[in-house]
Design a protein around this motif. Sequence first.
Motif, PDB file in Angstrom:
ATOM      1  N   LYS A 177      27.542  -9.975  -8.638  1.00 34.25           N
ATOM      2  CA  LYS A 177      26.266 -10.606  -8.970  1.00 34.25           C
ATOM      3  C   LYS A 177      26.024 -11.855  -8.121  1.00 34.25           C
ATOM      4  O   LYS A 177      26.956 -12.429  -7.547  1.00 34.25           O
ATOM      5  CB  LYS A 177      26.230 -10.984 -10.464  1.00 34.25           C
ATOM      6  CG  LYS A 177      26.347  -9.788 -11.404  1.00 34.25           C
ATOM      7  CD  LYS A 177      26.132 -10.182 -12.837  1.00 34.25           C
ATOM      8  CE  LYS A 177      27.283 -10.960 -13.423  1.00 34.25           C
ATOM      9  NZ  LYS A 177      28.462 -10.128 -13.692  1.00 34.25           N
ATOM     10  N   LEU A 178      24.769 -12.268  -8.087  1.00 29.63           N
ATOM     11  CA  LEU A 178      24.403 -13.515  -7.430  1.00 29.63           C
ATOM     12  C   LEU A 178      24.210 -14.591  -8.489  1.00 29.63           C
ATOM     13  O   LEU A 178      23.993 -14.306  -9.665  1.00 29.63           O
ATOM     14  CB  LEU A 178      23.113 -13.334  -6.617  1.00 29.63           C
ATOM     15  CG  LEU A 178      23.165 -12.328  -5.456  1.00 29.63           C
ATOM     16  CD1 LEU A 178      21.780 -12.197  -4.821  1.00 29.63           C
ATOM     17  CD2 LEU A 178      24.182 -12.755  -4.407  1.00 29.63           C
ATOM     18  N   ASN A 207      21.734 -16.579  -8.852  1.00 36.22           N
ATOM     19  CA  ASN A 207      20.321 -16.943  -9.036  1.00 36.22           C
ATOM     20  C   ASN A 207      20.024 -17.225 -10.516  1.00 36.22           C
ATOM     21  O   ASN A 207      20.064 -16.322 -11.344  1.00 36.22           O
ATOM     22  CB  ASN A 207      19.407 -15.813  -8.545  1.00 36.22           C
ATOM     23  CG  ASN A 207      19.562 -15.580  -7.048  1.00 36.22           C
ATOM     24  OD1 ASN A 207      20.117 -16.408  -6.357  1.00 36.22           O
ATOM     25  ND2 ASN A 207      19.064 -14.449  -6.564  1.00 36.22           N
ATOM     26  N   GLY A 208      19.738 -18.472 -10.826  1.00 36.92           N
ATOM     27  CA  GLY A 208      19.404 -18.828 -12.205  1.00 36.92           C
ATOM     28  C   GLY A 208      20.600 -18.962 -13.114  1.00 36.92           C
ATOM     29  O   GLY A 208      20.454 -19.285 -14.289  1.00 36.92           O
ATOM     30  N   ILE A 258      26.254 -22.183 -13.827  1.00 37.02           N
ATOM     31  CA  ILE A 258      25.374 -22.399 -12.671  1.00 37.02           C
ATOM     32  C   ILE A 258      26.169 -23.073 -11.552  1.00 37.02           C
ATOM     33  O   ILE A 258      26.878 -24.053 -11.785  1.00 37.02           O
ATOM     34  CB  ILE A 258      24.178 -23.297 -13.058  1.00 37.02           C
ATOM     35  CG1 ILE A 258      23.374 -22.653 -14.201  1.00 37.02           C
ATOM     36  CG2 ILE A 258      23.286 -23.572 -11.854  1.00 37.02           C
ATOM     37  CD1 ILE A 258      22.443 -23.615 -14.915  1.00 37.02           C
ATOM     38  N   THR A 279      23.840 -26.080  -5.558  1.00 34.29           N
ATOM     39  CA  THR A 279      23.948 -26.485  -4.160  1.00 34.29           C
ATOM     40  C   THR A 279      23.702 -27.989  -4.058  1.00 34.29           C
ATOM     41  O   THR A 279      23.266 -28.632  -5.019  1.00 34.29           O
ATOM     42  CB  THR A 279      22.927 -25.723  -3.300  1.00 34.29           C
ATOM     43  OG1 THR A 279      21.618 -25.919  -3.862  1.00 34.29           O
ATOM     44  CG2 THR A 279      23.245 -24.237  -3.287  1.00 34.29           C
TER      45      THR A 279
END
Length: 443
Positions: free
Chosen positions: A70-71, A73-74, A86, A89
């Motif tokens: 998975k990524l 994202n969110g 989370i 960055t």
Amino acid sequence: MAGRKQTKIFVLDTNVILHDHNCIYQFKDNDIVIPLTVLEELDKFKKGNDPINFQAREFVRVLDDIVGEKLFNGGIKLGAESGKLIIATGKPFSDTLKQSFKEDIPDHRILAVADFYTKDNPKRPTILVTKDINLRMKAKSLGIMSEDYENDKIKDPQVFEKSITEIEGYKDNLIDSLYNEGYFPFSESGLEPAPVPNEYYILKGNKSSVLARYEAANDRIVRVEKKVAYGIKPRNAEQTFSLNSLLNPDIKLVSLSGKAGTGKTLLALAAALEQHKMYEQILLARPIVALSNRDLGYLPGDATEKISPYMQPLFDNLTVIKHAFNPRSQEYQKIEELLKEERLIITPLAYIRGRSLSNAFFIVDEAQNLTPHEIKTIITRAGEGTKMVFTGDLQQIDSPYLDMKSNGLAYMTDRMRKQELFSHVNLIKGERSYLAELASDLL
């Protein structure tokens, strides 16, 4: 939704992960933010045999299991009853951060992430979690909420401050029972509150006094006799109680706390030598906490020469015991024989990692410098017939990320004190010398 509980956002510092690789599962339904800078720092710790290297590797594995293909994202949900994980960055420094800090270092990048989430989520509390006191102060000065990692902290450290319970005006007939029979049922004792297993007492009557212990297995109060262990005589009641625990084969785990000079390590080593026939090996180890956090590599010499200064206090205790005997005596020769046959080993704690310890008497000195996870790792190495003893002074913690409530010795004592195979004695009175005790109390 009306009535829904407001969740929080926790931003984790690197040292929290190096303290507990499972920390991300300790925040219930709140969201967890790990700055990318933290992952970069973890990369530096993955190689090596020290406990923090183990924690770094384990956390990376935990992260890999969660993320898979998975990524981020969110964020990724950690479970049905848990919040999201989370990876953040890098965030730009606010004007306040730019004015406050001239250097672009990992700590300041973590502060920038915490600052960003604080301002981006005004309706949700954002908290920076770090074991670095100075970083907590920096965060609070910038208006960022910050706290220590509290999951493995003990609530009440008073057990490490109080001396043995001493009861005046105790019943003379019960004291007589201890001298004549050796015990009496706890139901007749009148002692309150109810003791934990292996709790010690000094019972003073009108005519005499006695040293006693609560024996949970048989629910009775038993007499504690003063014993000598390999030439070492206890000088006070606390040392007598310590030797009682150390010489009792039914007590498999012992915790001795107290200031320098109270005789913790000396008593443990003497008890081990006294029982050398019961155990295949006596191991005496201590963690190496380098001065000013400098790595051992900067010291001259080979591995043995590098670690020798850290092991010297343990050799000093052995020398004290040897000097109690004539060099030609059987006891003195037995110590030399045990050393030669490697049945008595003094070693850095790192060298014990990965071993399974069966039928051994294992003493860990300076245990206040271990984390709760390290203590757990050591105890779970105990095989059949092994006895483990942890000694330490909670006033002399060298690790920058541990305190009286979060160190491994305190944590282990707090969690194990209600178990029948465990005993804890807090030694108050120093016996090294009057000067040493005076310095410990006043300086």
